[in-house]
Design an enzyme around this catalytic site. Structure first.
Site, PDB file in Angstrom:
ATOM      1  N   GLY A  16       0.830  -1.204   0.000  1.00 51.25           N
ATOM      2  CA  GLY A  16       0.000   0.000   0.000  1.00 51.25           C
ATOM      3  C   GLY A  16       0.857   1.243   0.000  1.00 51.25           C
ATOM      4  O   GLY A  16       2.060   1.172   0.260  1.00 51.25           O
ATOM      5  N   ASN A  17       0.233   2.362  -0.277  1.00 51.16           N
ATOM      6  CA  ASN A  17       0.925   3.641  -0.369  1.00 51.16           C
ATOM      7  C   ASN A  17       1.492   4.045   1.002  1.00 51.16           C
ATOM      8  O   ASN A  17       1.242   3.376   2.013  1.00 51.16           O
ATOM      9  CB  ASN A  17      -0.069   4.708  -0.872  1.00 51.16           C
ATOM     10  CG  ASN A  17       0.638   5.832  -1.618  1.00 51.16           C
ATOM     11  OD1 ASN A  17       1.827   6.075  -1.423  1.00 51.16           O
ATOM     12  ND2 ASN A  17      -0.103   6.509  -2.479  1.00 51.16           N
ATOM     13  N   ILE A  18       2.250   5.126   1.004  1.00 48.60           N
ATOM     14  CA  ILE A  18       2.761   5.668   2.263  1.00 48.60           C
ATOM     15  C   ILE A  18       1.551   6.049   3.131  1.00 48.60           C
ATOM     16  O   ILE A  18       0.599   6.649   2.629  1.00 48.60           O
ATOM     17  CB  ILE A  18       3.621   6.927   1.986  1.00 48.60           C
ATOM     18  CG1 ILE A  18       4.819   6.567   1.104  1.00 48.60           C
ATOM     19  CG2 ILE A  18       4.109   7.557   3.304  1.00 48.60           C
ATOM     20  CD1 ILE A  18       5.608   7.770   0.605  1.00 48.60           C
ATOM     21  N   ALA A  19       1.580   5.635   4.373  1.00 52.22           N
ATOM     22  CA  ALA A  19       0.527   5.980   5.360  1.00 52.22           C
ATOM     23  C   ALA A  19      -0.841   5.426   4.935  1.00 52.22           C
ATOM     24  O   ALA A  19      -1.881   6.038   5.215  1.00 52.22           O
ATOM     25  CB  ALA A  19       0.457   7.493   5.577  1.00 52.22           C
ATOM     26  N   SER A  20      -0.851   4.261   4.276  1.00 47.57           N
ATOM     27  CA  SER A  20      -2.149   3.671   3.864  1.00 47.57           C
ATOM     28  C   SER A  20      -2.759   2.831   4.984  1.00 47.57           C
ATOM     29  O   SER A  20      -3.856   2.299   4.831  1.00 47.57           O
ATOM     30  CB  SER A  20      -1.959   2.797   2.611  1.00 47.57           C
ATOM     31  OG  SER A  20      -0.966   1.802   2.864  1.00 47.57           O
ATOM     32  N   GLY A  21      -2.048   2.677   6.090  1.00 45.57           N
ATOM     33  CA  GLY A  21      -2.618   1.942   7.222  1.00 45.57           C
ATOM     34  C   GLY A  21      -2.025   0.562   7.420  1.00 45.57           C
ATOM     35  O   GLY A  21      -2.561  -0.273   8.143  1.00 45.57           O
ATOM     36  N   LYS A  22      -0.881   0.302   6.804  1.00 46.89           N
ATOM     37  CA  LYS A  22      -0.273  -1.042   6.887  1.00 46.89           C
ATOM     38  C   LYS A  22       0.085  -1.413   8.323  1.00 46.89           C
ATOM     39  O   LYS A  22      -0.200  -2.517   8.774  1.00 46.89           O
ATOM     40  CB  LYS A  22       0.983  -1.092   6.003  1.00 46.89           C
ATOM     41  CG  LYS A  22       0.704  -0.948   4.514  1.00 46.89           C
ATOM     42  CD  LYS A  22       1.962  -1.032   3.690  1.00 46.89           C
ATOM     43  CE  LYS A  22       2.973   0.020   4.051  1.00 46.89           C
ATOM     44  NZ  LYS A  22       2.432   1.402   4.009  1.00 46.89           N
ATOM     45  N   THR A  24      -1.149  -0.397  11.133  1.00 43.15           N
ATOM     46  CA  THR A  24      -2.362  -0.672  11.920  1.00 43.15           C
ATOM     47  C   THR A  24      -2.918  -2.040  11.562  1.00 43.15           C
ATOM     48  O   THR A  24      -3.293  -2.834  12.416  1.00 43.15           O
ATOM     49  CB  THR A  24      -3.423   0.415  11.633  1.00 43.15           C
ATOM     50  OG1 THR A  24      -2.812   1.684  11.796  1.00 43.15           O
ATOM     51  CG2 THR A  24      -4.609   0.269  12.561  1.00 43.15           C
ATOM     52  N   GLU A  92       5.540  -6.547   5.816  1.00 43.61           N
ATOM     53  CA  GLU A  92       5.118  -5.209   5.399  1.00 43.61           C
ATOM     54  C   GLU A  92       5.921  -4.838   4.155  1.00 43.61           C
ATOM     55  O   GLU A  92       7.141  -4.668   4.235  1.00 43.61           O
ATOM     56  CB  GLU A  92       5.391  -4.190   6.508  1.00 43.61           C
ATOM     57  CG  GLU A  92       4.884  -2.797   6.199  1.00 43.61           C
ATOM     58  CD  GLU A  92       5.147  -1.807   7.318  1.00 43.61           C
ATOM     59  OE1 GLU A  92       5.885  -2.146   8.267  1.00 43.61           O
ATOM     60  OE2 GLU A  92       4.616  -0.682   7.248  1.00 43.61           O
TER      61      GLU A  92
HETATM   62  C1  LIG Z   1       9.941  -1.530  -0.439  1.00 41.83           C
HETATM   63  C2  LIG Z   1      10.075  -0.089  -0.193  1.00 41.83           C
HETATM   64  C3  LIG Z   1       9.474   0.589   0.856  1.00 41.83           C
HETATM   65  C4  LIG Z   1       9.882   1.920   0.724  1.00 41.83           C
HETATM   66  C5  LIG Z   1       9.597   3.052   1.487  1.00 41.83           C
HETATM   67  N1  LIG Z   1      10.158   4.224   1.091  1.00 41.83           N
HETATM   68  C6  LIG Z   1       9.892   5.398   1.913  1.00 41.83           C
HETATM   69  C7  LIG Z   1       8.447   5.800   1.895  1.00 41.83           C
HETATM   70  C8  LIG Z   1       8.187   6.279   3.298  1.00 41.83           C
HETATM   71  O1  LIG Z   1       8.509   7.662   3.397  1.00 41.83           O
HETATM   72  C9  LIG Z   1       9.178   5.506   4.161  1.00 41.83           C
HETATM   73  C10 LIG Z   1       8.572   4.364   4.946  1.00 41.83           C
HETATM   74  O2  LIG Z   1       7.791   3.543   4.139  1.00 41.83           O
HETATM   75  O3  LIG Z   1      10.172   4.999   3.264  1.00 41.83           O
HETATM   76  C11 LIG Z   1      10.977   4.329  -0.020  1.00 41.83           C
HETATM   77  O4  LIG Z   1      11.436   5.423  -0.333  1.00 41.83           O
HETATM   78  N2  LIG Z   1      11.267   3.225  -0.756  1.00 41.83           N
HETATM   79  C12 LIG Z   1      10.724   2.033  -0.400  1.00 41.83           C
HETATM   80  N3  LIG Z   1      10.824   0.802  -0.945  1.00 41.83           N
END
Ligand SMILES: Cc1cc2cn([C@H]3C[C@H](O)[C@@H](CO)O3)c(=O)nc2[nH]1
Length: 218
Positions: A16-22, A24, A92
Site C-alpha cells: 500500500g501507499n505511504i501511510a495507507s494503514g499497513k 495498523t 510489510e
Molecule cells: C519496499 C520499499 C518501501 C519503501 C519506502 N520508502 C519510503 C516511503 C516512506 O517515506 C518511508 C517508509 O515507508 O520509506 C521508499 O522510499 N522506498 C521504499 N521501498
C-alpha cells in the site's frame, strides 16, 4: 518454504501507499501465535551507521535515490529470506513493491538516471531468479492518495514533512497498475484488495474478515 520445525510457511505481503494503514493492519495479526509479522525495516533506512538514508532521499532524491533503493532492496531481501519460525509470515511490503512501485516512481518522475535504474533492475532480476523471495498472497490496502497525505502529515514523520501529493499520486498509480489493472508486470501472488480509506479503528469487522481469509488460506 518450510519452517525450522518443517511445516510449510504461508507468506503474505501487505502492500500500500505511504501511510495507507499497513502498520495498523499488521497490529491486528500480531496477536496470533501462528503469525510472525515482519515490519518494514524503516529504522535501518533512517540510521545506516549514523546516516539517515531516508532523509537524504527526500532532501536530494536525484543524488540519493540509488543509494537508498539499493539498501532497501538488501533489507527487503533479508526480510524475505530470514528463516521462518511460524506457519504464517506477514511482511510489510516486499522486494516486489520496492522495484515496481518505489524505484519505478523515482525513475518515471525523473529523479533517477536511466543507468542507475538499470543497475537496480539487474540486481532485482537476478535476486528474483536465484533466491526464494516468493509470496503466497498479497493484501493490498487500497486508498485514495489524499487520504494518505492527511494521515502522513498527522503521523508527522520528520523526513516526510514535505512529501507532496504528486509523489503519493505517482505511487498510487503504480500500485494500481501492478495490483489491480495488472497492466505492467503480473503480481507474484493472488491479490486481496481491501478498501483502506475509512479509519482503521472503524474497520475491526473488516480486519476480522481478513484475518479469517488469510488464516483460512494458509
Ligand atoms: C519496499 C520499499 C518501501 C519503501 C519506502 N520508502 C519510503 C516511503 C516512506 O517515506 C518511508 C517508509 O515507508 O520509506 C521508499 O522510499 N522506498 C521504499 N521501498
Amino acid at each position: 518454504m518450510s519452517t525450522a520445525s518443517g511445516t510449510r510457511t504461508f507468506k503474505v505481503s501487505v502492500e500500500g501507499n505511504i501511510a495507507s494503514g499497513k502498520s495498523t493492519f499488521l497490529d491486528y495479526f500480531n496477536l496470533s501465535p501462528d503469525v510472525e509479522v515482519r515490519t518494514e525495516p524503516v529504522e535501518k533506512w533512517r540510521n545506516l551507521h549514523g546516516h539517515n538514508m531516508l532523509a537524504l532521499l527526500y532532501k536530494d532524491p536525484t543524488r540519493w535515490a540509488l543509494s537508498l533503493q539499493t539498501y532497501v532492496q538488501l533489507t527487503m531481501l533479508q526480510m524475505h529470506t530470514k528463516p521462518h519460525e511460524r506457519p504464517i509470515t506477514i511482511m510489510e511490503r516486499s522486494i516486489f513493491s520496492a522495484r515496481h512501485c518505489f524505484v519505478e516512481n523515482l525513475y518515471h518522475s525523473g529523479k533517477m538516471p536511466t543507468p542507475e535504474y538499470i543497475v537496480l533492475d539487474e540486481w532485482y532480476q537476478w535476486l528474483v531468479a536465484n533466491t526464494d523471495v516468493h509470496v503466497d498472497l498479497i493484501v493490498y490496502l487500497r486508498t485514495r492518495p489524499e487520504v494518505c497525505l492527511a494521515r502522513m502529515y498527522e503521523r508527522d514523520r520528520k523526513e516526510e514533512n514535505k512529501v507532496p501529493l504528486a509523489y503519493l499520486n505517482g505511487l498510487h498509480e503504480l500500485h494500481e497498475n501492478w495490483l489491480v489493472r495488472q497492466v505492467t508486470v503480473k503480481p507474484p501472488a493472488p491479490v486481496l484488495v481491501l478498501d483502506a480509506n475509512s479509519n482503521m479503528s472503524d474497520m475491526e469487522h473488516v480486519m476480522e474478515e481478513y484475518r479469517e481469509k488469510i488464516m483460512g488460506r494458509s
